[in-house]
Structure formats: C-alpha cells, structure tokens
Write a protein that holds these residues in place. Structure first.
Motif, PDB file in Angstrom:
ATOM      1  N   ALA A 610       0.839  -1.197   0.000  1.00 13.49           N
ATOM      2  CA  ALA A 610       0.000   0.000   0.000  1.00 13.49           C
ATOM      3  C   ALA A 610       0.879   1.253   0.000  1.00 13.49           C
ATOM      4  N   PRO A 611       0.377   2.361  -0.540  1.00 12.14           N
ATOM      5  CA  PRO A 611       1.146   3.618  -0.506  1.00 12.14           C
ATOM      6  C   PRO A 611       1.233   4.150   0.921  1.00 12.14           C
ATOM      7  N   GLY A 612       2.237   4.976   1.173  1.00 11.52           N
ATOM      8  CA  GLY A 612       2.418   5.530   2.510  1.00 11.52           C
ATOM      9  C   GLY A 612       1.286   6.467   2.883  1.00 11.52           C
ATOM     10  N   ARG A 613       0.814   6.333   4.098  1.00 13.80           N
ATOM     11  CA  ARG A 613      -0.296   7.158   4.546  1.00 13.80           C
ATOM     12  C   ARG A 613       0.176   8.428   5.239  1.00 13.80           C
ATOM     13  N   ASN A 614       1.325   8.334   5.893  1.00 11.80           N
ATOM     14  CA  ASN A 614       1.801   9.451   6.703  1.00 11.80           C
ATOM     15  C   ASN A 614       2.710  10.360   5.883  1.00 11.80           C
ATOM     16  N   PHE A 615       2.534  11.631   6.097  1.00 10.87           N
ATOM     17  CA  PHE A 615       3.388  12.623   5.458  1.00 10.87           C
ATOM     18  C   PHE A 615       4.761  12.605   6.137  1.00 10.87           C
ATOM     19  N   SER A 616       5.816  12.653   5.321  1.00 10.41           N
ATOM     20  CA  SER A 616       7.171  12.667   5.871  1.00 10.41           C
ATOM     21  C   SER A 616       7.978  13.743   5.175  1.00 10.41           C
ATOM     22  N   SER A 617       8.785  14.400   5.965  1.00 13.66           N
ATOM     23  CA  SER A 617       9.699  15.421   5.463  1.00 13.66           C
ATOM     24  C   SER A 617      10.988  15.247   6.243  1.00 13.66           C
ATOM     25  N   SER A 618      12.037  14.826   5.573  1.00 17.15           N
ATOM     26  CA  SER A 618      13.256  14.463   6.288  1.00 17.15           C
ATOM     27  C   SER A 618      14.484  15.054   5.616  1.00 17.15           C
ATOM     28  N   ILE A 619      15.503  15.241   6.449  1.00 19.54           N
ATOM     29  CA  ILE A 619      16.804  15.724   5.995  1.00 19.54           C
ATOM     30  C   ILE A 619      17.815  14.606   6.224  1.00 19.54           C
ATOM     31  N   GLY A 620      18.589  14.295   5.202  1.00 20.19           N
ATOM     32  CA  GLY A 620      19.623  13.276   5.316  1.00 20.19           C
ATOM     33  C   GLY A 620      21.005  13.890   5.320  1.00 20.19           C
ATOM     34  N   LEU A 621      21.871  13.371   6.192  1.00 23.94           N
ATOM     35  CA  LEU A 621      23.234  13.866   6.322  1.00 23.94           C
ATOM     36  C   LEU A 621      24.191  12.694   6.147  1.00 23.94           C
ATOM     37  N   SER A 622      25.260  12.912   5.406  1.00 25.87           N
ATOM     38  CA  SER A 622      26.262  11.861   5.236  1.00 25.87           C
ATOM     39  C   SER A 622      27.622  12.509   5.033  1.00 25.87           C
ATOM     40  N   LEU A 623      28.647  11.805   5.483  1.00 27.34           N
ATOM     41  CA  LEU A 623      30.026  12.278   5.349  1.00 27.34           C
ATOM     42  C   LEU A 623      30.909  11.075   5.068  1.00 27.34           C
ATOM     43  N   SER A 624      31.636  11.156   3.967  1.00 27.40           N
ATOM     44  CA  SER A 624      32.543  10.080   3.568  1.00 27.40           C
ATOM     45  C   SER A 624      33.975  10.570   3.668  1.00 27.40           C
ATOM     46  N   ASN A 625      34.858   9.728   4.233  1.00 25.27           N
ATOM     47  CA  ASN A 625      36.250  10.104   4.464  1.00 25.27           C
ATOM     48  C   ASN A 625      37.191   9.063   3.871  1.00 25.27           C
ATOM     49  N   THR A 626      38.272   9.537   3.300  1.00 23.63           N
ATOM     50  CA  THR A 626      39.333   8.673   2.807  1.00 23.63           C
ATOM     51  C   THR A 626      40.670   9.281   3.205  1.00 23.63           C
ATOM     52  N   PHE A 627      41.528   8.455   3.832  1.00 19.02           N
ATOM     53  CA  PHE A 627      42.859   8.896   4.238  1.00 19.02           C
ATOM     54  C   PHE A 627      43.893   8.144   3.402  1.00 19.02           C
ATOM     55  N   GLU A 628      44.771   8.904   2.766  1.00 22.97           N
ATOM     56  CA  GLU A 628      45.815   8.330   1.931  1.00 22.97           C
ATOM     57  C   GLU A 628      47.153   8.935   2.322  1.00 22.97           C
ATOM     58  N   ALA A 629      48.221   8.173   2.016  1.00 18.51           N
ATOM     59  CA  ALA A 629      49.570   8.643   2.338  1.00 18.51           C
ATOM     60  C   ALA A 629      50.497   8.356   1.177  1.00 18.51           C
ATOM     61  N   LYS A 630      51.489   9.230   1.016  1.00 21.41           N
ATOM     62  CA  LYS A 630      52.566   9.011   0.054  1.00 21.41           C
ATOM     63  C   LYS A 630      53.815   8.622   0.839  1.00 21.41           C
ATOM     64  N   VAL A 631      54.307   7.430   0.558  1.00 19.30           N
ATOM     65  CA  VAL A 631      55.466   6.916   1.273  1.00 19.30           C
ATOM     66  C   VAL A 631      56.589   6.650   0.280  1.00 19.30           C
ATOM     67  N   THR A 632      57.804   6.677   0.780  1.00 13.29           N
ATOM     68  CA  THR A 632      58.965   6.414  -0.064  1.00 13.29           C
ATOM     69  C   THR A 632      58.963   4.947  -0.490  1.00 13.29           C
ATOM     70  N   SER A 633      59.096   4.712  -1.765  1.00 12.59           N
ATOM     71  CA  SER A 633      59.058   3.349  -2.294  1.00 12.59           C
ATOM     72  C   SER A 633      60.307   2.585  -1.893  1.00 12.59           C
ATOM     73  N   LYS A 634      60.133   1.277  -1.607  1.00 17.04           N
ATOM     74  CA  LYS A 634      61.271   0.431  -1.274  1.00 17.04           C
ATOM     75  C   LYS A 634      62.126   0.134  -2.498  1.00 17.04           C
ATOM     76  N   ASP A 635      61.541   0.319  -3.666  1.00 14.12           N
ATOM     77  CA  ASP A 635      62.281   0.112  -4.902  1.00 14.12           C
ATOM     78  C   ASP A 635      63.204   1.303  -5.150  1.00 14.12           C
ATOM     79  N   SER A 636      64.500   1.059  -5.128  1.00 16.98           N
ATOM     80  CA  SER A 636      65.464   2.151  -5.280  1.00 16.98           C
ATOM     81  C   SER A 636      65.419   2.780  -6.661  1.00 16.98           C
ATOM     82  N   THR A 637      64.881   2.071  -7.651  1.00 19.58           N
ATOM     83  CA  THR A 637      64.818   2.600  -9.012  1.00 19.58           C
ATOM     84  C   THR A 637      63.565   3.431  -9.254  1.00 19.58           C
ATOM     85  N   ALA A 638      62.600   3.419  -8.295  1.00 20.96           N
ATOM     86  CA  ALA A 638      61.352   4.159  -8.481  1.00 20.96           C
ATOM     87  C   ALA A 638      61.610   5.654  -8.364  1.00 20.96           C
TER      88      ALA A 638
END
Length: 897
Positions: A610-638
C-alpha cells in the motif's frame, strides 16, 4: 613421374659398370660427397650377416601371377655417413641417420637396407661407441608413428613386419613384440602390452595380450588379456577385450561400481553415454540398492564456439530406510534440477540470454545418497535466474529484459518465485539540451526517464511446489516510474541536484476487510479486477569534496598525508496518500464496550504493498572520508613515491524527520574498511549509534541516552569481518586463476567458488580437480631436488555484536580457514575447518589427502566429526577410457542422525 625401383637401380648400376669396369663386384658411387672409409661407429651387424638373416626370415613364395610393380610416388633416400650399392647382392645400404620417404610414409633408422630383388626395405638401429643400441627405426605414415627395434617393409604389398614396436593411440601406449602391418589401417600384433602410462617400457601397470588386432584411431580387439601391476600378474583378466581408441566422443555403456551401504549392496552410477553431436552430449546413469532404493540422473553438456555453452542436469532419488514391515521403515524422495547457460559476448551485442538454475527438494543436498558436495549442503539457500535482455538502439535507447527468478530456503522450505519479471527502461532524455556542446546550468540539464516493472510473484512451500495450489495466491502487478531531475553547480564548489518522481502502480486484485461480530474475527475478501494508485515525491541534494593535505618532506618515509571528505545533505518530501485508506469498526480490545475504527488499505497484501499514509519530510546527512599517504618506495629505481590507502570510504550517515512527533533522529550508521595488505586484506567494519535511551521494557523512548544516565551514543550493533587468501604464488609473482562458474561444480550448484566450506566430491568419491597437481618434479643446476613447495591458505573472520535491547552480546564470532600444501611433487594434503567462538566448537571439518601415482590417482577424504562423520578412499586409473578400473572403500555418515 612414376618409376620402378628395380629398373631404376639397375640402370644406375649399369651406368657405373661402363665407367668402372675394373670393379665389377662392389662399386662406390662418386656422386655422393662422403668418404668411403669405414666409419668409427660400426654397424650393429655386418652386411653378410644381415643378408643371411633376411634370407632366413623370408618365407614368402613367389606368386604364380606376377602383378605389375608400379610405385605411386617418388622414393627419396638420404644418409649421413654413406650410401653403398652392392650389385652382387642387388642391395643398397644407407648408414647413420638414414631416411627413406615414399609418399606419406617415412622410415628413419641408423641402418636401412634396400633389397631390389624383393622390392623390400629393412631398417635397424646401430650401436654407438659404448655399445648402446641407438637410432632405432621410426616408421611414420599418415601422422601415425611406430618406433620398433627393426622393420621389414615391402613396397609392392605395402605390408610390414615390425619387431618391438611402440606406438601411441588416443590415451593408450602400445608395445608389441611382433607386428604385422596388413595395410595402413589394420595391424596384427603378438605378445602385446598396452597401457596409459607414459613409459611403455617400464609402466606402472599394463594389459598383456597374446594376440590382438589393432585398427589405428578406432579400436584394439584382443584375445585373452590379463592385467599386470608393477610387472606382477593379477587375477584380473578377460577372455577377450575391446578397447576403443577414437579421440572423438562416442556412445557407450558406463560400467557401474559395486559397494555396500546402509541401503544394502548396490550398483552405483551405471548407465549409457550418448554422443549426440559435436555440440551436445547426454549422460544417463542410475544406482540401485538391494532394499529398493534407487536414483536416476540425466546430464547434458553443450557448447558452440563463439555462440554459447552450458550444461543441464536432472536427478531423482527414491529412498527406503530399513525394510518393509519393520517399525522404523520409512520412504522419501527428492529431486534436483540444475541448468547453467552462458552466451558469448560476441555472439549478439544487442541481446543476451543466460541461465543459472538450481532448484529442487529442500533436503536434497542433506539426504542425497551418493552425492557429497559439502559446499552445497552447508548453504541454506537455493536460487535460480533465467533472463533474456534486448537493447533497441536509437535515440532514446530502450532496454527490455524478461526474467524468471527463484529463491528457496532449505531450512524453512519456503519458496519465492517470479514467473516472469518484465522490465522496460528508456535512457535519459534531455529535452532542453543544446544540439552541440556540453550541457550547462539548471535548465539544460533537465532530464527524464521512463521505466516499467511488471511481475507475477508466487510464494509457496516445498510441499506445494508445481501443484495447482502454488498458483492460486500468485500476485500480479506492474509499476510505472517517471523520474524528472536536473543538476547544476552552485558557487562553483557545490553540486546540487533536485527532482521529482511519479509512480503509478497496477494490481490485478485488492482485499476488502470487515469485522464479523459472530465469528469475532476480521474477514478478508478478495476483489478480483484491475485497480491502481499513484504516488509522487520530491527530493534535493547538495554535496562537495574537500581536500586536506599535510606534507612532511620528501626526505621522510611518510612524505605526505591527504584527507578527502565528501559531505552531502539531502532533503525529501513524501506526501501522505490517505485517500487510498478505508476504515471498519470493531470492539475496542482494551474496552469491549467501546468501538474503535481500524484503518486499512485495500492494497495491503498486494505485490507492491500500500502507498504511505503518513506525510514525511526528512533531511539526510552523510560524510565520507578517505585517508591516503605518500610513502617512499622500497624500490630504489622508483622515481615517484608510493600511494597507500590508510582508511578507505569511512562514512557516517543519518536522517532527521521534520514531520515526526518523536524519535526524529535516526541511528547514526558507520561503515568503512582498513586496508592492511594491498589488494589482499581489507578489514571491513560497521555499526549503528543511537542517541535515544531505552525504557524498562527495552523500547526506544523520546529521551536522550545521556539524560538517562548513559553515554552520548548507545552502540546498538556492530560487525567486523575480513577475508584473506595468500599462496606461494604471491612470493613467486604468479597470478591466481579465475573461477569459471560453469566449470566449478560447487559454484555451479550455488555454493562458494573456493573450498572454504570443504572441497566438493563426485559421485564416485573423487575430489573435484584432484588430478591437478601444480608442483612438478624439477631439478636445479646442482641436481638437487626443487625445494619450492606450492601452498595456499584462505581465511575468513566474522564478528557480530548486538545491543539493541540491552542484550550486550556477541551474536556471532567465527574464524574459518582452508589450506592446501604439496608436501612433495605428487603428494597434496588439504584441510577445511573453522571454529565458532560463541558456541565453543569446530565448524564442519574436512581433511583431504591426494597422491598422484603417474598413471593412477589416489584420494582420501575424511570428515572426522559432526553428524556427517564419514570417510572415503579411492584409487583408480586417471585416463578417462579406463576410469572404471578402480578400488573404492567408504564409510557413509549415519543418516538416522
């Protein structure tokens, strides 16, 4: 040009007579640029002895009717050391790497003698300086090769007499003491041994026959034949034998295996194989037990290159426990239907048909009598899907798909089916977009779509499957959807999208409800006929990407750390559609003297609800995080630093209901993964945090948890899991093979593609893919044994925490693992097991031992405990043509448990 060998050779000799009259007995040809001195490597026997032996072997009488001696092709011959003519003997001698080519026939040997008077060729090996017999003859004709010790061949009759011949036909290696070549398609052999071992001179086993008739690429027909194992004769023998040699699939009987079990003595998996065509086959097998139990199975494989491939299987079992008349007698039956079909991507780019079917009795994998597929009986769900899709090119593009789906729970025996599901979708239309150039702004990015989903859904049980009652309560409906949206940039950094969606739902019947005071229950009446309802909603979202960078210097091990945040906020409005709701009166349950009104919708219980009977009004919040690092390569030729992910996609999301009167904030959802080993090990975690407290009945109340004496957030549930697999190939730079669903028996039946839950077993008890030994016996430059030992390990860890109602418990906590190791090039052991930390016990455990015996294979599968405690030992010939020669011993599980 056709010629005659005697006439040609004699003309050549007479020409030499005119030029060299002083040497009438033995002449050395001057046209051959080889010195006439004796070679340091002596022939195996001198010419006189060879001539004498050949005269003794020649028992052929001259035919009274002389046939014309015409050759059908040119004869060419070469030798490395010398070619010598002997007019006295009327013979030619070819020594060291001698070779004669006549049409499609080639003879190579250390010594070849051409007898012109008899029009025959004799080929022998020679002894080297150490006395070893080398350069044995090699006879080749029509891509068939025979390697004997000596050959006698007649050009006129094209017959040959061969000693100690060795040849390979199909999977057989054949060695005969004496072979008579009748023609290019029939050979008669004496004192013959034939085997599938690679070393025909020292085989692990062989079949010995006094006389056989050998038809290349077709068959071997023998008289009395005995089986020898390690040169020891066995009592296994037959008064006659017939061994097919064709490499093509041919129809034939399948010999059953003998055994005994709780159902009595049995004949298992006997039947007939039908080679229908080059594209399809059919296998029909069955088993019978002395207490009346039986099973039947039909299996077909089909394929057409660049078009499609697949397989189909139907199996039925009838089981009788105990004996008729006994109090514990019972009978049951089960069946299973499997179908896998895959279409080549290049066959038809605009349409595609695929199938993956696995349905049947819920107890099939638990009760099957001679199937032991551990990866499937641990799986509680059977699923199927058959689909066809078609793309209609144009503007806009239209996609059409028709599918039938099935989902079955083997524990509850509930079945959900969709017969069929029709989906029609149209690509996005931009009515205000410019004819050329990119779309810009709010107006030009306005787009709309259309989609249709119609299906007939059936909910039933295992006992009613494919019965008329199954279709009685089917739900038929269709849903049309037209989304309209647009997107644009705000202040150059914010991405904004907004839109609305209109949906119209069609159903084939509705349900009216009323209260019956006499029966004191709610009456639900079915109203057949078309009905529909329409809904719509509005939504908007806004998001951006924020970058943060902290540098530590290029001379540091960690040069820089970058933090990427993607915040977004959304807003949605869903109107209440109470016009599709009605009421009925009934006595109040708390106060029977009062009347209460109960709201209901006639669309309750329909396909899309059945269709929704109740009225709804909502706010959605989201936050996405990514942590990255640059490290010295073990390959001496890199030249560039290495990029490493520290925290991947750590997201937080929640929503706030503006129209709600209480509990407006939804629990905060946390999700993310921590990479430990790149592309190998990621720890995935998740959980929900709730800010509201619980009352004494452990129900959420509109009061903050911190105000109730608790912490700011209450952890309601959480999970941590990871899977890790590694092998010796990771340290050798090897690549893992991809799993092919059609080739993997366990995966095709709905189980896991790996052996984490145990490796599947075939009907004869053999482990699937058991003859694939990756390790090979190799030697290094110092002639030491190759120390590399192939191995692989796979682990899966899972932990679930529950605290939604103050239970504060770990609901699931387990570690599962599987591993295989080749202790030696032909020894392989494996184990699949796990430990349940909540119930303090081992999960299903399987131990596997495999041994490659060159021509034979041996396997031992052992389930040491649980209600499926069992073991199986099998040793058999690896070659498919002799796979019925085997020894099997098993202890089946106690099915009364």
């Amino acid at each position: 040009m056709q010629t005659n060998i005697p006439n040609s050779l004699f003309c050549f000799v007479f020409t030499l007579f005119f030029s060299l009259v002083l040497y009438p007995q033995e002449v050395e040809t001057s046209s051959i640029p080889v010195r006439a001195e004796k070679d340091s490597i002596a022939p195996a026997m001198n010419a006189d002895e060879i001539s004498r032996q050949l005269q003794q072997q020649d028992t052929t009488k001259t035919d009274t009717v002389r046939k014309p001696q015409f050759l059908t092709d040119i004869v060419t011959y070469t030798a490395t050391d010398y070619m010598r003519l002997s007019p006295k003997e009327n013979k030619m001698y070819l020594y060291n790497e001698a070779k004669i080519v006549y049409g499609d026939m080639t003879i190579e040997a250390g010594l070849i003698i051409i007898d012109n008077s008899k029009n025959e060729v004799y080929a022998y090996g020679i002894e080297d300086s150490t006395g070893v017999y080398v350069q044995t003859p090699v006879f080749t004709q029509a891509q068939r090769t025979v390697e004997p010790d000596s050959i006698r061949f007649n050009f006129d009759t094209e017959r040959a007499l061969v000693h100690n011949s060795r040849t390979q036909q199909a999977e057989f290696n054949v060695k005969g003491m004496v072979t008579k070549r009748e023609n290019d398609s029939v050979y008669f052999m004496k004192n013959v041994r034939f085997t599938t071992s690679e070393d025909v001179d020292n085989p692990e086993y062989f079949f010995y026959a006094r006389r056989i008739k050998f038809v290349p690429d077709k068959k071997i027909v023998s008289g009395l034949v005995n089986m020898y194992i390690a040169d020891v004769p066995t009592p296994l023998g037959l008064p006659f034998g017939y061994f097919p040699l064709t490499e093509e699939e041919t129809s034939g009987f399948i010999i059953p295996s003998f055994g005994d079990s709780q159902y009595g003595y049995n004949l298992q998996n006997g039947g007939y194989y039908f080679a229908i065509s080059d594209y399809a086959d059919l296998l029909a097998v069955g088993s019978y037990y002395t207490n009346g139990t039986y099973n039947m199975e039909l299996t077909s494989n089909y394929a057409k290159r660049y078009r499609f491939r697949g397989n189909f299987s139907v199996r039925y079992e009838k089981r009788f426990n105990s004996q008729r008349g006994f109090p514990d007698f019972s009978e049951s039956s089960s069946y299973n239907i499997r179908w896998s079909h895959s279409q080549d991507a290049k066959a038809n780019p605009s349409s595609r048909f695929s199938a993956s079917v696995n349905l049947g009795s819920s107890e099939y994998y638990q009760e099957s009598i001679n199937q032991s597929n551990t990866g499937n009986f641990l799986n509680n769900t059977l699923s199927s899907s058959v689909s066809y899709s078609k793309t209609f090119e144009g503007e806009p593009q239209v996609n059409l798909s028709l599918a039938a789906r099935h989902s079955q729970n083997t524990r509850t025996q509930s079945i959900n089916m969709s017969l069929p599901t029709l989906q029609l979708s149209m690509s996005r239309i931009y009515p205000f977009a410019p004819s050329v150039g990119a779309k810009k702004g709010l107006f030009e990015n306005i787009n709309l779509q259309y989609s249709l989903r119609a299906e007939n859904q059936i909910e039933t049980t295992d006992s009613l499957f494919f019965k008329p009652e199954m279709f009685r309560d089917a739900k038929l409906g269709a849903q049309h959807s037209i989304p309209l949206s647009t997107n644009f940039k705000l202040f150059k950094f914010l991405s904004v999208s907004t839109g609305t969606s209109y949906e119209e739902t069609w159903v084939s019947r509705t349900f009216e409800q009323s209260y019956d005071p006499v029966l004191n229950e709610v009456i639900r009446d079915t109203v057949n006929g078309f009905d529909s309802y329409r809904t719509y909603n509005f939504n908007a979202s806004m998001g951006t990407t924020v970058y943060g960078l902290k540098s530590f210097g290029k001379d540091k091990k960690i040069q820089a750390v970058r933090h990427v945040m993607r915040p977004s906020v959304s807003y949605s409005i869903n109107p209440g559609f109470d016009r599709f709701y009605d009421t009925y009166e009934r006595p109040d349950r708390a106060n029977p003297d009062q009347i209460e009104l109960v709201d209901y919708s006639r669309f309750d219980g329909t396909l899309y609800g059945a269709p929704g009977r109740n009225f709804s009004s909502s706010i959605g919040l989201s936050l996405s995080n990514t942590f990255e690092a640059k490290v010295t390569s073990k390959d001496s030729t890199a030249t560039e630093p290495k990029k490493v992910t520290l925290l991947n996609n750590f997201s937080m999301s929640t929503s706030y209901n503006l129209a709600g009167d209480s509990l407006r904030l939804s629990p905060i959802s946390l999700r993310g993964s921590i990479p430990i080993v790149q592309n190998k090990l990621d720890i995935n975690f998740g959980g929900n945090l709730d800010i509201y407290a619980l009352n004494n009945n452990n129900r959420r109340i509109d009061k903050l948890n911190i105000e109730n004496g608790g912490s700011l957030f209450r952890l309601t549930n959480g999970s941590v899991n990871f899977g890790y697999s590694f092998s010796s190939k990771d340290f050798e730079g090897g690549e893992e093979e991809e799993t092919d669903e059609l080739e993997n028996e366990t995966f095709r039946n709905g189980g896991r593609p790996d052996d984490l839950f145990g490796k599947g077993m075939g009907p004869d008890g053999e482990l699937f893919e058991e003859d694939e030994f990756e390790g090979k016996e190799e030697e290094n430059e110092n002639s030491w044994y190759n120390y590399k030992i192939p191995w692989d390990i796979r682990m899966a860890y899972s932990l679930n925490y529950s605290n939604s109602a103050r239970q504060d418990e770990i609901s699931a906590h387990s570690l599962m693992f599987t591993g295989n190791v080749e202790l030696a090039p032909k020894w392989k052991v494996g184990v699949s097991s796990g430990y349940d930390l909540v119930n303090q016990g081992f999960t299903f455990t399987q131990l596997r031992f495999q041994r490659d015996l060159n021509s034979w294979m041996m396997s031992f599968n052992w389930v040491p405990f649980s209600n499926r405690k069992s073991w199986n030992f099998l040793i058999r010939i690896k070659a498919n043509v002799l796979s019925d020669i085997k020894y099997e011993k098993r202890r089946e599980r106690d099915r009364q448990l």
